[in-house]
Design a protein around this motif. Structure first.
Motif, short mmCIF file in Angstrom:
data_model
loop_
_atom_site.label_atom_id
_atom_site.label_comp_id
_atom_site.label_asym_id
_atom_site.label_seq_id
_atom_site.Cartn_x
_atom_site.Cartn_y
_atom_site.Cartn_z
N UNK A 188 37.89 36.50 50.42
CA UNK A 188 36.81 37.06 51.24
C UNK A 188 35.73 36.02 51.49
N UNK A 189 35.46 35.20 50.48
CA UNK A 189 34.45 34.14 50.62
C UNK A 189 34.93 33.08 51.60
N UNK A 190 36.19 32.72 51.51
CA UNK A 190 36.75 31.74 52.43
C UNK A 190 36.68 32.25 53.86
N UNK A 191 37.00 33.52 54.07
CA UNK A 191 36.91 34.10 55.41
C UNK A 191 35.47 34.13 55.91
N UNK A 192 34.53 34.40 55.02
CA UNK A 192 33.13 34.46 55.41
C UNK A 192 32.57 33.08 55.73
N UNK A 193 33.14 32.06 55.07
CA UNK A 193 32.67 30.69 55.26
C UNK A 193 31.85 30.24 54.07
N UNK A 194 32.44 29.44 53.21
CA UNK A 194 31.78 29.04 51.96
C UNK A 194 30.46 28.32 52.21
N UNK A 195 30.39 27.56 53.30
CA UNK A 195 29.18 26.78 53.58
C UNK A 195 28.12 27.56 54.35
N UNK A 196 28.45 28.77 54.74
CA UNK A 196 27.48 29.60 55.46
C UNK A 196 26.37 30.01 54.49
N UNK A 197 25.09 29.84 54.85
CA UNK A 197 24.01 30.26 53.96
C UNK A 197 24.08 31.75 53.60
N UNK A 198 24.70 32.54 54.47
CA UNK A 198 24.83 33.97 54.23
C UNK A 198 26.20 34.33 53.65
N UNK A 199 26.83 33.36 53.00
CA UNK A 199 28.18 33.58 52.48
C UNK A 199 28.24 34.78 51.53
N UNK A 200 27.21 34.94 50.70
CA UNK A 200 27.22 36.03 49.71
C UNK A 200 27.25 37.41 50.39
N UNK A 201 26.28 37.77 51.22
CA UNK A 201 26.34 39.10 51.85
C UNK A 201 27.53 39.27 52.78
N UNK A 202 27.93 38.20 53.48
CA UNK A 202 29.09 38.30 54.36
C UNK A 202 30.37 38.54 53.55
N UNK A 203 30.48 37.85 52.43
CA UNK A 203 31.68 38.00 51.60
C UNK A 203 31.76 39.39 50.98
N UNK A 204 30.62 39.98 50.66
CA UNK A 204 30.62 41.35 50.12
C UNK A 204 31.31 42.29 51.11
N UNK A 205 30.94 42.20 52.36
CA UNK A 205 31.53 43.06 53.38
C UNK A 205 33.00 42.74 53.61
N UNK A 206 33.32 41.46 53.64
CA UNK A 206 34.72 41.05 53.80
C UNK A 206 35.58 41.57 52.66
N UNK A 207 35.03 41.49 51.46
CA UNK A 207 35.79 41.91 50.28
C UNK A 207 36.05 43.42 50.30
N UNK A 208 35.07 44.19 50.73
CA UNK A 208 35.30 45.64 50.87
C UNK A 208 36.43 45.89 51.86
N UNK A 209 36.37 45.23 53.01
CA UNK A 209 37.39 45.43 54.04
C UNK A 209 38.77 45.00 53.55
N UNK A 210 38.83 43.91 52.82
CA UNK A 210 40.12 43.45 52.30
C UNK A 210 40.68 44.44 51.28
N UNK A 211 39.82 45.02 50.46
CA UNK A 211 40.26 46.01 49.48
C UNK A 211 40.78 47.26 50.17
N UNK A 212 40.08 47.69 51.21
CA UNK A 212 40.53 48.85 52.00
C UNK A 212 41.90 48.57 52.60
N UNK A 213 42.05 47.40 53.20
CA UNK A 213 43.33 47.04 53.83
C UNK A 213 44.46 47.03 52.81
N UNK A 214 44.19 46.47 51.62
CA UNK A 214 45.22 46.41 50.57
C UNK A 214 45.65 47.80 50.13
N UNK A 215 44.70 48.72 50.02
CA UNK A 215 45.04 50.08 49.60
C UNK A 215 45.78 50.84 50.70
N UNK A 216 45.40 50.62 51.94
CA UNK A 216 46.11 51.28 53.04
C UNK A 216 47.57 50.84 53.11
#
Length: 206
Positions: free
Chosen positions: A144-172
Protein backbone atom coordinates in the motif's frame (compact mmCIF):
# COMPACT_ATOMS: atom_id res chain seq x y z
CA UNK A 1 -28.66 -22.91 4.20
CA UNK A 2 -30.50 -20.90 6.84
CA UNK A 3 -27.88 -19.55 9.25
CA UNK A 4 -28.55 -19.35 12.97
CA UNK A 5 -28.03 -15.62 13.27
CA UNK A 6 -30.25 -14.33 10.49
CA UNK A 7 -33.16 -13.46 12.78
CA UNK A 8 -31.70 -10.25 14.10
CA UNK A 9 -29.29 -9.05 11.47
CA UNK A 10 -30.81 -5.62 11.02
CA UNK A 11 -32.98 -6.93 8.21
CA UNK A 12 -30.55 -9.61 7.09
CA UNK A 13 -29.11 -7.67 4.14
CA UNK A 14 -25.69 -6.04 3.64
CA UNK A 15 -27.34 -2.64 3.07
CA UNK A 16 -29.39 -2.82 6.27
CA UNK A 17 -26.40 -3.99 8.30
CA UNK A 18 -24.24 -1.13 7.03
CA UNK A 19 -27.02 1.38 7.72
CA UNK A 20 -27.28 0.16 11.32
CA UNK A 21 -23.52 0.48 11.87
CA UNK A 22 -23.43 4.01 10.47
CA UNK A 23 -26.50 5.03 12.48
CA UNK A 24 -24.70 3.87 15.61
CA UNK A 25 -21.64 5.91 14.64
CA UNK A 26 -23.84 9.00 14.27
CA UNK A 27 -25.22 8.44 17.78
CA UNK A 28 -21.65 8.10 19.06
CA UNK A 29 -20.49 11.31 17.37
CA UNK A 30 -23.51 13.27 18.59
CA UNK A 31 -22.90 12.18 22.18
CA UNK A 32 -26.21 10.33 22.36
CA UNK A 33 -25.23 6.64 22.45
CA UNK A 34 -27.89 4.10 23.26
CA UNK A 35 -25.45 1.48 24.48
CA UNK A 36 -22.05 3.04 25.13
CA UNK A 37 -20.33 1.11 27.91
CA UNK A 38 -23.38 0.97 30.16
CA UNK A 39 -24.36 -2.61 29.36
CA UNK A 40 -25.76 -4.85 32.05
CA UNK A 41 -24.29 -8.23 32.90
CA UNK A 42 -27.64 -9.75 31.94
CA UNK A 43 -27.32 -8.35 28.43
CA UNK A 44 -23.78 -9.68 28.17
CA UNK A 45 -24.87 -13.19 29.07
CA UNK A 46 -28.24 -13.39 27.35
CA UNK A 47 -28.87 -16.17 24.83
CA UNK A 48 -27.07 -17.08 21.64
CA UNK A 49 -25.08 -14.56 19.68
CA UNK A 50 -26.81 -13.25 16.58
CA UNK A 51 -24.48 -10.60 15.13
CA UNK A 52 -25.29 -8.70 11.95
CA UNK A 53 -21.76 -7.56 11.04
CA UNK A 54 -18.09 -8.32 11.53
CA UNK A 55 -15.71 -5.37 11.84
CA UNK A 56 -11.99 -5.78 11.20
CA UNK A 57 -10.07 -2.91 12.72
CA UNK A 58 -6.74 -1.86 14.19
CA UNK A 59 -5.55 -2.53 17.74
CA UNK A 60 -5.22 1.21 18.40
CA UNK A 61 -6.58 1.89 21.89
CA UNK A 62 -8.29 5.06 20.65
CA UNK A 63 -10.59 3.08 18.34
CA UNK A 64 -12.85 0.83 20.49
CA UNK A 65 -15.07 -0.60 17.80
CA UNK A 66 -18.20 -1.45 19.80
CA UNK A 67 -18.19 2.06 21.27
CA UNK A 68 -17.67 4.05 18.06
CA UNK A 69 -20.56 2.20 16.43
CA UNK A 70 -22.66 2.32 19.61
CA UNK A 71 -23.29 -1.43 19.62
CA UNK A 72 -24.24 -3.66 22.50
CA UNK A 73 -23.16 -7.21 23.32
CA UNK A 74 -23.97 -9.75 20.63
CA UNK A 75 -24.50 -7.21 17.84
CA UNK A 76 -21.15 -7.28 16.03
CA UNK A 77 -18.12 -9.54 15.86
CA UNK A 78 -14.88 -7.62 16.28
CA UNK A 79 -11.42 -8.57 15.04
CA UNK A 80 -8.44 -6.32 15.72
CA UNK A 81 -4.88 -6.62 14.47
CA UNK A 82 -2.10 -4.09 13.99
CA UNK A 83 -3.10 -2.10 10.91
CA UNK A 84 -6.01 -4.54 10.37
CA UNK A 85 -3.52 -6.92 8.74
CA UNK A 86 -4.95 -10.18 7.46
CA UNK A 87 -3.58 -13.59 8.37
CA UNK A 88 -5.06 -17.10 8.22
CA UNK A 89 -6.67 -16.80 11.64
CA UNK A 90 -8.37 -13.53 10.70
CA UNK A 91 -9.56 -14.92 7.37
CA UNK A 92 -10.84 -18.07 9.05
CA UNK A 93 -12.68 -16.05 11.69
CA UNK A 94 -14.41 -13.93 9.04
CA UNK A 95 -15.27 -17.02 7.00
CA UNK A 96 -16.77 -18.57 10.12
CA UNK A 97 -19.08 -15.70 11.03
CA UNK A 98 -20.21 -15.31 7.42
CA UNK A 99 -20.85 -19.01 6.76
CA UNK A 100 -21.98 -20.19 10.19
CA UNK A 101 -23.63 -17.12 11.71
CA UNK A 102 -25.04 -15.70 8.49
CA UNK A 103 -23.44 -12.28 8.91
CA UNK A 104 -24.09 -10.21 5.75
CA UNK A 105 -21.54 -7.42 6.25
CA UNK A 106 -17.77 -7.26 6.65
CA UNK A 107 -16.40 -3.80 7.40
CA UNK A 108 -12.66 -3.11 7.23
CA UNK A 109 -11.99 0.00 9.30
CA UNK A 110 -8.75 1.93 9.10
CA UNK A 111 -8.09 5.12 11.02
CA UNK A 112 -6.17 8.35 10.68
CA UNK A 113 -2.63 8.50 12.09
CA UNK A 114 -2.37 4.71 12.19
CA UNK A 115 0.81 3.76 14.06
CA UNK A 116 1.24 0.44 12.27
CA UNK A 117 1.18 2.12 8.86
CA UNK A 118 3.48 4.85 10.16
CA UNK A 119 5.97 2.25 11.40
CA UNK A 120 5.88 0.54 8.02
CA UNK A 121 6.52 3.84 6.23
CA UNK A 122 9.48 4.53 8.52
CA UNK A 123 10.87 1.02 7.97
CA UNK A 124 10.70 1.31 4.19
CA UNK A 125 12.23 4.78 4.17
CA UNK A 126 15.10 3.77 6.45
CA UNK A 127 15.65 0.39 4.81
CA UNK A 128 15.74 -1.21 8.25
CA UNK A 129 13.32 -4.12 8.47
CA UNK A 130 12.21 -4.76 12.08
CA UNK A 131 12.76 -8.08 13.73
CA UNK A 132 10.29 -10.60 15.04
CA UNK A 133 6.70 -10.77 13.87
CA UNK A 134 6.55 -7.00 13.56
CA UNK A 135 8.26 -7.58 10.22
CA UNK A 136 5.14 -9.41 9.08
CA UNK A 137 3.02 -6.31 9.67
CA UNK A 138 5.49 -4.19 7.72
CA UNK A 139 5.55 -6.68 4.84
CA UNK A 140 1.75 -6.78 4.64
CA UNK A 141 1.36 -3.00 4.70
CA UNK A 142 4.32 -2.28 2.38
CA UNK A 143 2.47 -2.74 -0.95
CA UNK A 144 0.00 0.00 0.00
CA UNK A 145 2.91 2.34 0.75
CA UNK A 146 4.55 1.55 -2.56
CA UNK A 147 1.29 2.28 -4.38
CA UNK A 148 0.89 5.55 -2.47
CA UNK A 149 4.46 6.58 -3.27
CA UNK A 150 7.15 6.21 -0.63
CA UNK A 151 8.65 9.62 -1.42
CA UNK A 152 5.32 11.43 -1.30
CA UNK A 153 5.16 13.70 1.79
CA UNK A 154 1.61 12.41 2.30
CA UNK A 155 2.66 8.77 2.04
CA UNK A 156 1.33 7.95 5.52
CA UNK A 157 -2.31 9.11 5.10
CA UNK A 158 -2.40 7.93 1.48
CA UNK A 159 -1.10 4.50 2.44
CA UNK A 160 -3.72 4.17 5.18
CA UNK A 161 -6.46 4.49 2.57
CA UNK A 162 -4.68 2.23 0.09
CA UNK A 163 -4.21 -0.41 2.75
CA UNK A 164 -7.92 -0.40 3.63
CA UNK A 165 -8.81 -0.81 -0.04
CA UNK A 166 -6.29 -3.62 -0.51
CA UNK A 167 -7.69 -5.45 2.53
CA UNK A 168 -11.22 -5.10 1.18
CA UNK A 169 -10.13 -6.42 -2.21
CA UNK A 170 -8.36 -9.40 -0.61
CA UNK A 171 -11.44 -10.35 1.39
CA UNK A 172 -13.77 -9.99 -1.59
CA UNK A 173 -11.52 -12.44 -3.45
CA UNK A 174 -11.33 -14.90 -0.53
CA UNK A 175 -12.22 -18.45 -1.61
CA UNK A 176 -15.17 -18.76 0.79
CA UNK A 177 -16.39 -15.15 0.54
CA UNK A 178 -16.22 -14.52 -3.20
CA UNK A 179 -19.39 -16.50 -3.96
CA UNK A 180 -21.63 -14.82 -1.37
CA UNK A 181 -20.20 -11.42 -2.35
CA UNK A 182 -20.91 -12.03 -6.05
CA UNK A 183 -24.44 -13.16 -5.20
CA UNK A 184 -25.08 -9.99 -3.16
CA UNK A 185 -25.67 -11.90 0.08
CA UNK A 186 -22.53 -10.44 1.68
CA UNK A 187 -20.84 -7.06 1.28
CA UNK A 188 -17.24 -6.24 2.12
CA UNK A 189 -16.70 -2.50 2.51
CA UNK A 190 -13.95 -0.20 3.74
CA UNK A 191 -14.12 2.78 6.04
CA UNK A 192 -11.90 5.30 7.77
CA UNK A 193 -12.25 6.53 11.35
CA UNK A 194 -11.36 10.14 12.10
CA UNK A 195 -9.66 10.36 15.49
CA UNK A 196 -10.46 14.07 15.75
CA UNK A 197 -14.20 13.94 15.10
CA UNK A 198 -15.11 10.33 15.86
CA UNK A 199 -16.77 9.99 12.45
CA UNK A 200 -16.56 6.98 10.15
CA UNK A 201 -16.46 7.70 6.42
CA UNK A 202 -16.90 4.97 3.84
CA UNK A 203 -14.19 4.59 1.21
CA UNK A 204 -15.54 4.14 -2.32
CA UNK A 205 -19.16 3.79 -1.21
CA UNK A 206 -21.42 2.08 -3.73
Amino acid sequence: MEAAGQGRQAGGTPRAALAELLAGNRRFVSGQPVHGHDVTAAAAASGDQQPYAVVLGCIDSRVPLEAIFDQTFGAICVIRTGGHVLDRAVRGSIEYVVSQLGVPLVLVLGHERCGAVGAAVDALRSGERPGGSLAHLVDEIAPAITEAGLDDPAAHPLAIRRHVRRTVHALRADDLLAGPVAAGRVAVVGGLYDLSTGEVALLDPT
